[in-house]
Design an enzyme around this catalytic site. Structure first.
Site, PDB file in Angstrom:
ATOM      1  N   LYS A  63       0.829  -1.208   0.000  1.00  0.00           N
ATOM      2  CA  LYS A  63       0.000   0.000   0.000  1.00  0.00           C
ATOM      3  C   LYS A  63       0.868   1.265   0.000  1.00  0.00           C
ATOM      4  O   LYS A  63       0.829   2.083   0.921  1.00  0.00           O
ATOM      5  CB  LYS A  63      -0.962  -0.016   1.188  1.00  0.00           C
ATOM      6  CG  LYS A  63      -2.144  -0.946   0.964  1.00  0.00           C
ATOM      7  CD  LYS A  63      -3.224  -0.789   2.014  1.00  0.00           C
ATOM      8  CE  LYS A  63      -4.078   0.441   1.832  1.00  0.00           C
ATOM      9  NZ  LYS A  63      -4.972   0.342   0.671  1.00  0.00           N
TER      10      LYS A  63
ATOM     11  N   GLU B 159      -7.173  -6.198 -10.499  1.00  0.00           N
ATOM     12  CA  GLU B 159      -8.071  -5.675  -9.471  1.00  0.00           C
ATOM     13  C   GLU B 159      -8.672  -4.354  -9.898  1.00  0.00           C
ATOM     14  O   GLU B 159      -8.293  -3.760 -10.912  1.00  0.00           O
ATOM     15  CB  GLU B 159      -7.359  -5.533  -8.126  1.00  0.00           C
ATOM     16  CG  GLU B 159      -6.213  -4.554  -8.075  1.00  0.00           C
ATOM     17  CD  GLU B 159      -5.596  -4.486  -6.675  1.00  0.00           C
ATOM     18  OE1 GLU B 159      -6.296  -4.054  -5.752  1.00  0.00           O
ATOM     19  OE2 GLU B 159      -4.423  -4.853  -6.531  1.00  0.00           O
TER      20      GLU B 159
END
Length: 359
Positions: free
Chosen positions: A206, A242
């Protein structure tokens, strides 16, 4: 020993901030809560120098932070983030969902960007302090959640290309409603040119640098009426990876498919939980490459993430072809979503050991 003038000033400011905002918090119209920024009372701050461990942090009034113009975060994007929610249960308690997973993922992300990170104990303690100090901002049961944003940044000044000499760990929060409107489904658009992540890059962590490069294609897709963008792999351009904000699942003949997390797909906490629930319910789950052919043939599609929770996909558009999918209560998606929500909200006993009571 009496507190220092600086600490005394912080304490007094914190109390004044809380008192100034108390009526506002109590007067919130929780039925109209959206997914956006509402300033709360406190944030958590902890610092460390490069090569050292993080020392004890503290709460401070929510507000602006001071950074050097030469800071690593501003010049080289050296920063990682997390996201999780505090949820109020039916009996009024407040709990977190699998926060240790966020702590471990932040550590993994930080290592990838040559950053020190808080220990799991420090991370969880900071979360608890932040949530307790902002407890009145946790919406009533069923009205939303307190979204919590842990952020780790290179805050020290650096000119030559390299890690920052100082790091700051912050946690701040805001009450939120659903990421998409209540009861809505998602309509996705497959992006053919821009890739979200590349092999050997940071797609599997992240890093804050993962998000702004896709703002343009997401903005254009939403302007055309799509909810979000579904990205293909960079290596072949033939496999699904994704969505910009979440992981994705496909269901065909009660078999659940989802892309592998092999460095370009983020290992989502909600994703992991849904896989474990599905296997517990005796569904077959395959983590593998998902080619476009499987997308076209799927019976159901749904997305998972902290922000979107578990949301059904009504359609996916690829080039000029729109494929529609089953939604509603008679779906695999709905069964999995109900089990997850009941655990997160304390409706059923948490036999998985996933929740952490704050209050």
């Amino acid at each position: 020993m009496p507190p220092s003038p600086a600490l005394q000033a912080i304490s007094e400011s914190t109390v004044q901030s809380h008192e100034a905002h108390e009526k506002y918090g109590d007067a919130m119209n929780w039925d109209e809560l959206e997914f956006g920024v509402i300033p709360t009372d406190y944030m958590y701050i902890m610092k460390c120098s490069n090569g050292d461990n993080f020392s004890q942090g503290h709460l401070a009034p929510y507000g602006k932070i001071e950074l050097s113009p030469f800071s690593g975060i501003l010049n080289y994007g050296q920063g990682v983030l997390e996201g999780l929610k505090a949820i109020r249960t039916k009996d009024g308690r407040v709990q977190l969902f699998r926060p240790e997973e966020n702590a471990l993922r932040m550590k993994m992300s930080a290592e990838r960007l040559c950053m020190p990170s808080p220990s799991t104990h420090q991370f969880l303690d900071a979360l608890k302090q932040t949530v307790l100090s902002n407890k009145r901002w946790v919406p009533p049961e069923g009205k939303g959640a307190l979204y919590i944003r842990p952020l780790l940044i290179g805050s020290g000044p650096v000119l030559g290309l390299g890690p920052s000499p100082e790091y700051t760990f912050l946690i701040f929060a805001t009450p939120v409603g659903n990421y998409h409107k209540r009861g809505s489904t998602m309509n996705l658009y497959i992006e053919n040119e821009v890739r979200r992540a590349t092999p050997g890059g940071t797609g599997g962590v992240k890093s804050i640098t993962n998000y702004s490069p896709i703002f343009e294609v997401v903005t254009k897709a939403r302007a055309k009426g799509f909810t979000d963008v579904l990205f293909l792999d960079a290596a072949t351009g033939k496999n699904i990876e994704e969505v910009s904000t979440c992981n994705i699942f496909f269901v065909k003949d009660n078999v659940i498919l989802t892309p592998r997390t092999t460095g370009t797909v983020l290992p989502g906490v909600t994703r992991k939980s849904i896989i474990e629930i599905a296997r517990h319910l005796n569904y077959m789950v395959e983590e593998r490459d998902v080619p476009l052919e499987d997308v076209l043939a799927a019976d159901e599609v749904f997305c998972t993430g902290t922000a979107v929770e578990v949301t059904a996909v009504a359609s996916i558009t690829h080039q000029d072809k729109r494929i529609e999918y089953r939604t509603g209560e008679e779906t695999v998606f709905h069964k999995l979503r109900v089990v997850l929500k009941e655990i997160q909200t304390g409706v059923v006993e948490d036999k998985m050991g996933w929740t952490m009571l704050i209050d």
